[in-house]
Design an enzyme around this catalytic site. Structure first.
Site, PDB file in Angstrom:
ATOM      1  N   THR A 102       3.706  -0.111  -4.777  1.00 24.63           N
ATOM      2  CA  THR A 102       3.292  -0.719  -3.953  1.00 24.63           C
ATOM      3  C   THR A 102       1.725  -0.702  -4.129  1.00 24.63           C
ATOM      4  O   THR A 102       1.041  -0.020  -5.015  1.00 24.63           O
ATOM      5  CB  THR A 102       3.194  -0.113  -2.508  1.00 24.63           C
ATOM      6  OG1 THR A 102       3.309   1.123  -2.418  1.00 24.63           O
ATOM      7  CG2 THR A 102       4.895  -0.318  -2.254  1.00 24.63           C
TER       8      THR A 102
ATOM      9  N   VAL B  69      -1.614   0.209  -3.086  1.00 23.87           N
ATOM     10  CA  VAL B  69      -2.506   1.249  -2.850  1.00 23.87           C
ATOM     11  C   VAL B  69      -2.014   2.529  -3.685  1.00 23.87           C
ATOM     12  O   VAL B  69      -2.789   3.178  -4.281  1.00 23.87           O
ATOM     13  CB  VAL B  69      -2.885   1.817  -1.310  1.00 23.87           C
ATOM     14  CG1 VAL B  69      -3.806   3.052  -1.263  1.00 23.87           C
ATOM     15  CG2 VAL B  69      -3.671   0.562  -0.539  1.00 23.87           C
ATOM     16  N   CYS B  70      -0.927   2.534  -3.287  1.00 28.54           N
ATOM     17  CA  CYS B  70       0.014   3.873  -4.174  1.00 28.54           C
ATOM     18  C   CYS B  70      -0.060   3.695  -5.817  1.00 28.54           C
ATOM     19  O   CYS B  70      -0.379   4.507  -6.316  1.00 28.54           O
ATOM     20  CB  CYS B  70       1.613   3.866  -3.785  1.00 28.54           C
ATOM     21  SG  CYS B  70       1.922   3.875  -2.103  1.00 28.54           S
ATOM     22  N   SER B  71      -0.111   2.352  -6.290  1.00 28.38           N
ATOM     23  CA  SER B  71      -0.099   2.105  -7.740  1.00 28.38           C
ATOM     24  C   SER B  71      -1.569   1.985  -8.210  1.00 28.38           C
ATOM     25  O   SER B  71      -1.838   2.297  -9.339  1.00 28.38           O
ATOM     26  CB  SER B  71       0.554   0.939  -7.888  1.00 28.38           C
ATOM     27  OG  SER B  71       2.079   1.064  -7.808  1.00 28.38           O
TER      28      SER B  71
END
Length: 173
Positions: free
Chosen positions: A52, A54-56
């Site tokens: 996703t 922000v996660c990535s």
């Protein structure tokens, strides 16, 4: 329209980790969270989903990039938790160079997420309940510091710089 009722009993500093099993690498590889942090100082951080935005773009890459700094501050284990299957977590870890740095833990049924009290109602956006964005400094299975984002679309207090400061304060004490 969906109706998801979430229990919001968030653990806090001083709470013990629950003895729940998650997956790593493949669905058959069990990791009991209390075995992972037994007798160790480390960081557990949670994200809403692998791959996703922000996660990535910042969350996982931040911990991978700061691995040396975090281990020098005392972290013996760094683990990422997400409600995804083990294959997805392994692939996401590989794509971000996490091998040997960040353990990629799949909370496939959301049991650890629920026990920690960090369920996120993301049915409309991601299709199911996910994990709120958080970080915790753990010392021998006890949560020393606990940082849960108010808005899981942003990453501020759960980022590695916060965990680094919290680890450094433990080392100084």
């Amino acid at each position: 329209m969906h109706d998801v009722r979430l229990e919001h009993r968030v653990l806090q500093a001083g709470s013990s980790l629950p003895p729940i099993v998650v997956k790593e690498g493949t669905p058959g590889t069990d990791v009991k969270i209390t075995d992972l942090f037994k007798g160790k100082k480390g960081i557990l951080f949670g994200v809403p989903g692998a791959f996703t935005p922000v996660c990535s773009s910042s969350h996982l890459p931040g911990y991978v990039g700061d691995y040396d700094k975090l281990t020098k501050a005392g972290a013996e284990v760094i683990a990422c938790l997400s409600i995804n299957d083990a294959f997805v977590m392994a692939a996401w870890g590989t794509a971000n160079g996490s091998s040997g740095k960040v353990r990629m833990l799949a909370d496939q049924a959301g049991e650890l997420t629920k026990a920690l009290g960090v369920e996120l109602d993301s049915v409309d956006m991601l299709g199911n309940v996910r994990c709120k964005r958080f970080s915790a400094v753990i010392v021998d299975n006890v949560i020393n510091t606990w940082n849960v984002e108010d808005n899981s679309l942003e990453a501020t207090c759960s980022m590695p710089d916060t965990a680094y400061k919290q680890l450094s304060q433990l080392t100084e004490a």
